[in-house]
Design an enzyme around this catalytic site. Sequence first.
Site, PDB file in Angstrom:
ATOM      1  N   ASP A  91       0.775  -1.070  -0.466  1.00 25.97           N
ATOM      2  CA  ASP A  91       0.016  -0.543  -0.491  1.00 25.97           C
ATOM      3  C   ASP A  91       0.954   0.912   0.145  1.00 25.97           C
ATOM      4  OD1 ASP A  91      -2.215  -0.841   0.357  1.00 25.97           O
ATOM      5  OD2 ASP A  91      -2.582  -1.793   2.157  1.00 25.97           O
ATOM      6  N   ASP A 108      -6.645  -4.756  -4.630  1.00 24.71           N
ATOM      7  CA  ASP A 108      -6.862  -3.520  -3.859  1.00 24.71           C
ATOM      8  C   ASP A 108      -5.076  -2.563  -4.840  1.00 24.71           C
ATOM      9  OD1 ASP A 108      -7.589  -5.365  -2.456  1.00 24.71           O
ATOM     10  OD2 ASP A 108      -8.277  -3.934  -0.838  1.00 24.71           O
TER      11      ASP A 108
END
Length: 386
Positions: free
Chosen positions: A102, A164
């Site tokens: 991320d 994601d």
Amino acid sequence: MTVQEKVQVQEQQNWVNEAWDKVNQKIGRTSGRIGSQFPHASVNGVYVLEAAHWWTAGFWPGLLWLLYQDENSRTERYKELAEACELKLDEVIMGYDRLDHDIGFMWTLTSVARYKLLGEEDSRRRALLAANLLCGRFNIQGRYIRAWNPWREGERNDGLAIIDCMMNLPLLYWASRTTEDPRYKHLAMAHADTVLEHFIRPDGSVYHIVEFDPQSGEVAAKHGGQGLAAESAWSRGASWAIYGMALSYAHSGEQRYLDAAKRTAHFFLANLPEDSVPHWDFRLPDGVEPYRDSSAGACAACGLLAIADVVPEVERKLYRSAGERILKSLYENYGAWADDAQEEGLVLHGTSHYPERKNLDVPLIYGDYFFTEGLSKLRGYDSFWS
């Protein structure tokens, strides 16, 4: 443009501007408490603050940059708070063991955003360092970016990749563009191609987690993750795919990515309830609580607007009107405008992680961010992912 079309455009612009003003007014108040910290989910009306290494750390400063870039909501306070958040992330860059995939979420919405808006070289250097660290997570055998680090001693999750991560790829595309070095782009496209092959089903629904053998690169298993089950259809996963694939097309020009974005968008739209805001999973059996996930709706709306930006004129209205419809429903039916003293979040009814029963039916900072980004796009501004 016909008279009726002009009226429709004006009506759309009226509610968008009204919503933008309410976002600005509310963030002007809540920023007094939140400051340069990192909110995640609102519990009992107050945003819980997480450590700087948490994956959502970029969304609050990103939201502040969205407001700052618009001359109608620009204040030096937003800039100062966003810059302070970025400085706090320096500790995370140096704390390598806390970094995971991320990285893109975190530094695209802080350093890349600041560099694009202000041209500050220290932000460019931070973002390039983050891009290089993200490249270091690439498994060449499986052609995927590894998701997480071990959560517990002895745990092995070096074979996991998640949908994601499509939203982390814009950091790599940006790095190639700003350095004129194609390696970052090649790596991003390799991961996107793996997602095309193993994550997106023929009907447009999406797996959350694919597990690879980290030695051979072969697919070992597919997991439900934050969806109900491996073969269910987690709605936020679909939104990551819609927006992520649309962005990969915008950055690469490769038609296969646009086709994938459209296929997932059609699945998403076909399964929306009457108010155009999705349930947290599109394949829920009887007996499972059908919470909405406003964050999935907000992200998907941004993805639909991104598709509208790149398709031929004959298709544009389909995707743009769908994105507008979701955002308008979020504003009118899910917005926390009347009782802002009791609720810090902008958009109600987000679902973070149903299988673990975490943050159910609450505002989520990424829902707030994508809702605001969607409004910003409707007001004519590019996103920081572009």
